[in-house]
Design an enzyme around this catalytic site. Structure first.
Site, short mmCIF file in Angstrom:
data_model
loop_
_atom_site.label_atom_id
_atom_site.label_comp_id
_atom_site.label_asym_id
_atom_site.label_seq_id
_atom_site.Cartn_x
_atom_site.Cartn_y
_atom_site.Cartn_z
N GLU A 54 30.14 20.29 -55.61
CA GLU A 54 28.83 20.83 -55.98
C GLU A 54 27.81 20.60 -54.87
O GLU A 54 27.01 21.47 -54.55
CB GLU A 54 28.32 20.19 -57.28
CG GLU A 54 29.17 20.49 -58.49
CD GLU A 54 30.23 19.44 -58.78
OE1 GLU A 54 30.61 19.31 -59.95
OE2 GLU A 54 30.68 18.75 -57.83
N ARG A 80 43.57 22.38 -63.10
CA ARG A 80 42.89 21.49 -64.04
C ARG A 80 41.76 22.17 -64.79
O ARG A 80 41.25 21.64 -65.77
CB ARG A 80 42.35 20.25 -63.32
CG ARG A 80 43.47 19.31 -62.89
CD ARG A 80 42.93 18.06 -62.27
NE ARG A 80 42.36 18.33 -60.96
CZ ARG A 80 41.36 17.65 -60.41
NH1 ARG A 80 40.80 16.66 -61.05
NH2 ARG A 80 40.92 17.96 -59.21
N CYS A 86 29.89 14.96 -61.88
CA CYS A 86 29.74 13.51 -62.01
C CYS A 86 28.25 13.18 -62.19
O CYS A 86 27.38 14.05 -62.06
CB CYS A 86 30.30 12.81 -60.77
SG CYS A 86 29.32 13.02 -59.27
N TYR A 123 15.71 10.63 -65.50
CA TYR A 123 14.71 10.36 -64.47
C TYR A 123 14.58 11.62 -63.65
O TYR A 123 15.57 12.14 -63.13
CB TYR A 123 15.21 9.20 -63.59
CG TYR A 123 14.34 8.95 -62.37
CD1 TYR A 123 13.25 8.10 -62.46
CD2 TYR A 123 14.61 9.57 -61.16
CE1 TYR A 123 12.45 7.85 -61.35
CE2 TYR A 123 13.82 9.34 -60.05
CZ TYR A 123 12.74 8.48 -60.15
OH TYR A 123 11.95 8.24 -59.06
#
Length: 132
Positions: A54, A80, A86, A123
């Site tokens: 990404e 997959r 993440c 945040y």
């Protein structure tokens, strides 16, 4: 999911099949710009660290003069399928493209969700910067 979202998944799947071989490149990501252009990236794994697919796609977008991304998806090698970003990527995507939609899920449960939904109570870096 829209036809454009499905096209994004197909493009990332094709990229994973053709470019992700071996331990150094195991994930492919494709992002869509507001004008419809697609931006591709693969991860660069190294034992010292390395950018996720990404983040490589985000860098590729900048090099192509693209600053307004609207959607992104990551797909793993070895069939997959779609892999969610993440935590680090979720934060970077939120900070740099707060309106971005991220494709997650598998099969008929795939969906495009706002990046902010992937980080509840997040945040937001821009909220903590001084006014210039």
């Amino acid at each position: 999911m829209s036809p454009e979202d499905r096209e994004l998944v197909e493009a990332a799947t094709a990229l994973a099949r053709t470019r992700c071989h071996g331990d150094h490149h195991t994930m492919a990501a494709v992002a869509r710009a507001r004008d419809g252009r697609l931006v591709h990236g693969v991860n660069v794994y190294h034992f010292t660290g390395g950018p996720c697919a990404e983040l490589v796609a985000l860098g590729a977008a900048v090099t192509q003069g693209i600053q307004d991304l609207v959607a992104i998806v990551a797909v793993g090698d070895r069939e997959r399928g779609v892999v969610p970003p993440c935590g680090r990527c979720r934060q970077v995507l939120l900070d740099l493209h707060p309106g971005l939609r991220v494709i997650v899920g598998h099969g008929d449960r795939m969906r495009a969700v706002p990046v902010a939904e992937l980080l509840p109570e997040s945040y937001v870096w821009a909220d903590h910067q001084g006014d210039d």
